[in-house]
Every structure is written in C-alpha cells, then in structure tokens.
Design a protein around this motif. Structure first.
Motif, PDB file in Angstrom:
ATOM      1  N   UNK A   1       1.200  -0.854  -0.278  1.00 22.65           N
ATOM      2  CA  UNK A   1       0.424  -0.270  -0.337  1.00 22.65           C
ATOM      3  C   UNK A   1       0.546   1.242   0.119  1.00 22.65           C
ATOM      4  N   UNK A   2       2.058   1.398   0.879  1.00 22.21           N
ATOM      5  CA  UNK A   2       3.111   2.351   1.003  1.00 22.21           C
ATOM      6  C   UNK A   2       3.303   2.976  -0.987  1.00 22.21           C
ATOM      7  N   UNK A   3       4.164   1.433  -1.031  1.00 24.57           N
ATOM      8  CA  UNK A   3       4.601   2.335  -1.996  1.00 24.57           C
ATOM      9  C   UNK A   3       3.652   2.173  -3.866  1.00 24.57           C
ATOM     10  N   UNK A   4       2.292   2.424  -3.099  1.00 21.99           N
ATOM     11  CA  UNK A   4       1.102   2.759  -4.288  1.00 21.99           C
ATOM     12  C   UNK A   4       0.582   1.098  -4.671  1.00 21.99           C
ATOM     13  N   UNK A   5       0.363   0.187  -4.118  1.00 25.57           N
ATOM     14  CA  UNK A   5      -0.231  -0.869  -5.015  1.00 25.57           C
ATOM     15  C   UNK A   5      -1.829  -1.230  -3.730  1.00 25.57           C
ATOM     16  N   UNK A   6      -2.643  -2.120  -4.409  1.00 26.04           N
ATOM     17  CA  UNK A   6      -4.072  -2.351  -3.848  1.00 26.04           C
ATOM     18  C   UNK A   6      -3.970  -3.565  -3.298  1.00 26.04           C
ATOM     19  N   UNK A   7      -3.436  -3.843  -1.954  1.00 30.18           N
ATOM     20  CA  UNK A   7      -2.887  -5.383  -2.134  1.00 30.18           C
ATOM     21  C   UNK A   7      -4.652  -6.110  -1.418  1.00 30.18           C
ATOM     22  N   UNK A   8      -4.921  -7.446  -2.012  1.00 32.44           N
ATOM     23  CA  UNK A   8      -5.923  -8.157  -1.597  1.00 32.44           C
ATOM     24  C   UNK A   8      -5.726  -9.654  -0.583  1.00 32.44           C
ATOM     25  N   UNK A   9      -5.252  -9.965   0.970  1.00 37.18           N
ATOM     26  CA  UNK A   9      -4.937 -10.286   1.502  1.00 37.18           C
ATOM     27  C   UNK A   9      -6.150 -11.734   1.575  1.00 37.18           C
ATOM     28  N   UNK A  10      -5.665 -13.181   1.398  1.00 35.96           N
ATOM     29  CA  UNK A  10      -6.206 -13.968   1.854  1.00 35.96           C
ATOM     30  C   UNK A  10      -5.619 -15.082   2.583  1.00 35.96           C
ATOM     31  N   UNK A  11      -5.846 -16.239   3.274  1.00 35.34           N
ATOM     32  CA  UNK A  11      -5.664 -17.085   4.245  1.00 35.34           C
ATOM     33  C   UNK A  11      -4.768 -18.082   3.891  1.00 35.34           C
ATOM     34  N   UNK A  12      -5.497 -18.795   2.641  1.00 34.49           N
ATOM     35  CA  UNK A  12      -5.126 -20.074   1.873  1.00 34.49           C
ATOM     36  C   UNK A  12      -5.211 -19.840   0.322  1.00 34.49           C
ATOM     37  N   UNK A  13      -4.926 -21.018  -0.630  1.00 30.58           N
ATOM     38  CA  UNK A  13      -4.964 -21.468  -2.063  1.00 30.58           C
ATOM     39  C   UNK A  13      -6.399 -21.134  -1.900  1.00 30.58           C
ATOM     40  N   UNK A  14      -7.043 -21.843  -1.377  1.00 34.06           N
ATOM     41  CA  UNK A  14      -8.608 -22.392  -2.047  1.00 34.06           C
ATOM     42  C   UNK A  14      -9.533 -20.459  -2.064  1.00 34.06           C
ATOM     43  N   UNK A  15      -8.766 -19.630  -0.520  1.00 26.44           N
ATOM     44  CA  UNK A  15      -9.656 -18.652  -1.132  1.00 26.44           C
ATOM     45  C   UNK A  15      -8.981 -17.965  -1.985  1.00 26.44           C
ATOM     46  N   UNK A  16      -8.351 -17.676  -2.365  1.00 24.82           N
ATOM     47  CA  UNK A  16      -7.295 -17.140  -2.962  1.00 24.82           C
ATOM     48  C   UNK A  16      -8.224 -16.954  -4.694  1.00 24.82           C
TER      49      UNK A  16
END
Length: 223
Positions: free
Chosen positions: A22-37
C-alpha cells in the motif's frame, strides 16, 4: 492502480505485505489460503499474485498450477521457507515466475513485484526487451543495435518464452507442450535442435545466453 492478491496463512506476515505494498502505491488483497485465492479470482481480476507455499486447504504449488490453467500470463511470486533446490524447482515447474525464501526483505519484494508487473505489461504488448535486444511477436523479429533478424515461428516463441523469465528453468516437456502443443507428435529432441539453432544465431549477443542444465532443461540468463 495495480491490484495484488496475497495468499498467506500467517496473518502478521500478510498484514506486513499489505502495508508495504500500500505504501508503494499498490492495492493489496489478502487471503489466508490457496482456496480463498481461487475463490476470489473467480469473480475478480488481479494483476499479480504473491503466494506462500505451505497453506491449509490448498498450498502454493496447487494454487500456481490452477492459476496457470486460468491465466497463463498471470505473474506469480512464490514465497516460502523452503530453500532447497528441489523445492525451488517445483515452485517454478508449478507455474511461479519468481521465488523468494523467508525471511523476506520487503524492499526486495517490492522490487521483484515491480519487475514482474513490467514484464507482464511488455508480454501483453507482444514485445519485450532483454538488455538492448528487442523481440516483437507480430513480426517474429529480434533486433539489436539496429540489426534485425526474422526467426522461424517455433524458434522465436521458444526464445520469447524463456527470455520473458530470465533465470527460470524450463523442462523439455514444458517447452514442447507450450510451443508445439499437447497433441504434438514431435519428439522431445526437437526442442534440443531448436535450442541449438538459437544458441548458434545469438552466440555473439551481449545481452543474454541460453544455458543448458543437463538432465533438467534450459534457461535464458542475462549476460
């Protein structure tokens, strides 16, 4: 703004990556495992995936394989505590474009993310550069210092694919499947013949070299 999907089961690590990106201008989306991804990717698009290897439900290797079936050009940065060569090789063969070993230097991670996104953008434009050498898909040409050469299609696609990921090892079977197609009746030795021709054509090129890893495969490295 580039959207980056982070698949990491360690909440503190995931939040750290999110803050840095986020600090470097990206929009991160966090998930906790591969299936959620995968669930997220079913209804939304991202520009790059950062994935841990050891995760519940679906690990990073399986996630990379599944993503490759959905999107062959999606940049994937794999992060893991496993540093053995076999683990790294498995990561690349699963579909990862780059590989980092924990503990992670987050500043280096940002640099790698930036490089992967730039490479993906060039591939989508059907052209890419390695050093001062320019490869253009639409004309099958490779240019350097004002001189251009038109390659046979299979030779061009071999070089283009490997040059898109400098340092990444490609097995003969991977290259055969990707360039000739899964239904091809050509023998694996065909790959060696084409690699040999490419190596001879570009033996004096100062920007890259084609390296053979005996019993493993091939890779392009920056000279």
């Amino acid at each position: 703004m580039f959207k980056i999907l982070i698949a990491e089961d360690d909440g503190e690590v995931r939040q750290l990556f999110e803050r840095v990106l986020t600090k470097h201008g990206y929009l991160p989306i966090g998930v906790s495992n591969g299936q959620e991804a995968l669930d997220y990717l079913e209804h939304d698009y991202v520009d790059l995936i950062i994935s841990d290897v050891m995760m519940p439900k679906l690990d990073g290797y399986a996630l990379a394989q599944a993503v490759r079936e959905m999107n062959p050009t999606m940049p994937i940065l794999m992060i893991t505590a496993k540093g053995a060569f076999d683990d790294i090789s498995l990561g690349f063969s699963s579909g990862a474009d780059d590989y980092m070993i924990k503990p992670i230097n987050v500043n280096e991670m940002v640099l790698r993310v930036r490089a992967l996104l730039r490479r993906a953008e060039m591939i989508s434009e059907r052209r890419q550069k390695i050093g001062d050498t320019l490869m253009e898909c639409d004309s099958l040409t490779v240019s350097h210092n004002g001189e251009s050469i038109v390659l046979p299609q299979k030779e061009f696609m071999l070089l283009y694919k490997m040059a898109a990921y400098p340092g990444k090892i490609f097995t003969r079977q991977q290259l055969m499947d990707d360039i000739w197609g899964y239904a091809s009746n050509s023998e694996l030795h065909t790959v060696d013949v084409h690699i040999g021709r490419l190596r001879e054509r570009f033996k004096d090129n100062p920007d890259f070299k084609i390296v053979t890893l005996r019993g493993v495969g091939f890779k392009v490295v920056k000279a």
